[in-house]
Design a protein around this motif. Structure first.
Motif, mmCIF file in Angstrom:
data_model
loop_
_atom_site.group_PDB
_atom_site.id
_atom_site.type_symbol
_atom_site.label_atom_id
_atom_site.label_comp_id
_atom_site.label_asym_id
_atom_site.label_seq_id
_atom_site.Cartn_x
_atom_site.Cartn_y
_atom_site.Cartn_z
ATOM 1 N N GLN A 104 0.194 -1.263 0.063
ATOM 2 C CA GLN A 104 -0.430 0.202 -0.446
ATOM 3 C C GLN A 104 1.243 1.666 0.540
ATOM 4 O O GLN A 104 1.987 1.391 0.880
ATOM 5 C CB GLN A 104 -1.127 -0.158 1.638
ATOM 6 N N ARG A 105 0.782 1.970 -1.067
ATOM 7 C CA ARG A 105 1.491 3.971 -1.252
ATOM 8 C C ARG A 105 0.693 4.494 -0.206
ATOM 9 O O ARG A 105 -0.856 4.646 -0.340
ATOM 10 C CB ARG A 105 1.711 3.569 -2.590
ATOM 11 N N VAL A 106 1.294 4.810 0.674
ATOM 12 C CA VAL A 106 1.161 6.264 1.438
ATOM 13 C C VAL A 106 1.444 7.395 1.316
ATOM 14 O O VAL A 106 2.499 7.297 1.704
ATOM 15 C CB VAL A 106 0.384 5.850 2.645
ATOM 16 N N ILE A 107 0.561 8.852 0.845
ATOM 17 C CA ILE A 107 1.681 9.857 0.464
ATOM 18 C C ILE A 107 1.927 10.296 2.139
ATOM 19 O O ILE A 107 0.123 10.747 2.639
ATOM 20 C CB ILE A 107 0.804 10.997 -0.741
ATOM 21 N N VAL A 108 2.129 11.324 2.819
ATOM 22 C CA VAL A 108 1.695 11.704 4.367
ATOM 23 C C VAL A 108 2.761 13.441 3.873
ATOM 24 O O VAL A 108 3.658 13.428 2.727
ATOM 25 C CB VAL A 108 3.112 10.848 5.131
#
Length: 108
Positions: A104-108
């Motif tokens: 899962q790619r999560v932009i933070v």
């Protein structure tokens, strides 16, 4: 049981296979463990994106059973939604059970 070479473990004889990648990779070739190269190539041919794979090198990686144990593993691209179809495609070329996952790619 495979005899794929593991750089980290310094075991096995069969060198990685260099596969020509589908366009989505952005690079021309990638090294893949020899014993699962036909599976990866078959998935790509059927438009199943992969992001990583490992044959688990002679079953000695020692991963916990909760992570799939010592099964070959494939990290599928985010475009993949039909996991049963992926398993069917794998079974067409390999009789082993594979651990399938997605990151899962999560932009933070």
């Amino acid at each position: 049981m495979c005899d794929c070479f593991s750089t980290a473990l310094q075991i096995g004889k069969d060198k990685n296979v260099s596969l020509i990648t589908p366009d989505y990779f952005g690079i021309r070739t990638v090294p893949v463990d020899a014993c699962i190269a036909p599976v990866i190539q078959h998935l790509w041919k059927n438009h199943i994106w992969t992001e990583n794979s490992c044959c688990e090198h002679l079953g000695v990686q020692g991963r916990p059973k909760s992570w799939g144990g010592n099964k070959p593993s494939i990290v599928l691209g985010n475009n993949v939604k039909d996991f049963n179809r992926v398993r069917e495609l794998i079974a067409e070329v390999d009789d082993r059970e594979f651990e399938l996952s997605q990151w899962q790619r999560v932009i933070v």
